[in-house]
Design a protein around this motif. Structure first.
Motif, PDB file in Angstrom:
ATOM      1  N   SER A  87       0.855  -1.187   0.000  1.00 56.76           N
ATOM      2  CA  SER A  87       0.000   0.000   0.000  1.00 56.76           C
ATOM      3  C   SER A  87       0.894   1.241   0.000  1.00 56.76           C
ATOM      4  O   SER A  87       1.983   1.233   0.582  1.00 56.76           O
ATOM      5  N   LEU A  88       0.447   2.275  -0.654  1.00 51.64           N
ATOM      6  CA  LEU A  88       1.215   3.517  -0.707  1.00 51.64           C
ATOM      7  C   LEU A  88       1.378   4.128   0.684  1.00 51.64           C
ATOM      8  O   LEU A  88       2.416   4.707   0.996  1.00 51.64           O
ATOM      9  N   SER A  89       0.358   3.957   1.527  1.00 46.51           N
ATOM     10  CA  SER A  89       0.414   4.542   2.870  1.00 46.51           C
ATOM     11  C   SER A  89       1.522   3.935   3.717  1.00 46.51           C
ATOM     12  O   SER A  89       2.004   4.581   4.648  1.00 46.51           O
ATOM     13  N   LEU A  90       1.973   2.730   3.414  1.00 43.02           N
ATOM     14  CA  LEU A  90       3.119   2.137   4.101  1.00 43.02           C
ATOM     15  C   LEU A  90       4.396   2.327   3.295  1.00 43.02           C
ATOM     16  O   LEU A  90       5.448   2.643   3.851  1.00 43.02           O
ATOM     17  N   ALA A  91       4.305   2.169   1.982  1.00 46.27           N
ATOM     18  CA  ALA A  91       5.506   2.211   1.142  1.00 46.27           C
ATOM     19  C   ALA A  91       6.172   3.581   1.151  1.00 46.27           C
ATOM     20  O   ALA A  91       7.402   3.677   1.258  1.00 46.27           O
ATOM     21  N   PHE A  92       5.380   4.632   1.047  1.00 49.67           N
ATOM     22  CA  PHE A  92       5.996   5.953   0.965  1.00 49.67           C
ATOM     23  C   PHE A  92       6.769   6.314   2.231  1.00 49.67           C
ATOM     24  O   PHE A  92       7.917   6.744   2.137  1.00 49.67           O
ATOM     25  N   PRO A  93       6.207   6.141   3.424  1.00 50.75           N
ATOM     26  CA  PRO A  93       7.014   6.414   4.610  1.00 50.75           C
ATOM     27  C   PRO A  93       8.246   5.510   4.721  1.00 50.75           C
ATOM     28  O   PRO A  93       9.310   5.962   5.151  1.00 50.75           O
ATOM     29  N   LEU A  94       8.123   4.249   4.292  1.00 52.60           N
ATOM     30  CA  LEU A  94       9.278   3.356   4.333  1.00 52.60           C
ATOM     31  C   LEU A  94      10.404   3.840   3.423  1.00 52.60           C
ATOM     32  O   LEU A  94      11.573   3.611   3.699  1.00 52.60           O
TER      33      LEU A  94
END
Length: 137
Positions: A87-94
């Motif tokens: 999900s973008l909501s996890l991938a972007f912060p990672l």
């Protein structure tokens, strides 16, 4: 065999998918970080030249700049594959782990001074990622 047994994936399939995802993340963070460090090296090599057409020609033939472009292509491809799995909501912060790796690379490879405030920022980033990852489970 029951329907539930047929729908379950073997344990090795789960592990295979995890290893592939971790590999993609390593590729993304590695290529994105290498691109930043290569651009720094390329920029340092071009610093004495005034900006203009000669500078642009020199930049387009600079090995470090060309390496950075190659790394950006690799990071783009790995990012697209990551987004297919996450999900973008996890991938972007990672993806902010790139900040940590660039800071470490500039400290270890370029002998740059890193202040205590920068180190604190590294731990804040790592802590934030840990909190986000915990929330996904």
């Amino acid at each position: 065999m029951s329907e539930q047994t047929l729908n379950q994936k073997p344990a090795w399939r789960w592990l295979e998918g995890r290893v592939a995802t971790i590999g993609l993340w390593c590729l993304l963070i590695g290529t994105e970080s290498a691109a930043q460090i290569a651009l720094k090296l390329g920029g340092d090599g071009l610093a004495a030249m005034p900006f203009g057409l000669d500078w642009l020609r020199a930049a387009l033939t600079n090995v470090a700049v060309l390496a950075a472009v190659g790394c950006y292509i690799g990071s783009f491809l790995s990012w697209m594959l990551i987004l297919r799995r996450s999900s973008l909501s996890l991938a972007f912060p990672l993806s902010s782990l790139v900040f940590v790796v660039v800071l470490l690379g500039s400290w270890l490879g370029l002998d740059e001074h890193i202040s205590a405030l920068h180190w604190l920022g590294v731990w804040v980033i790592i802590g934030g990622i840990a909190l986000l990852a915990e929330g996904e489970q």
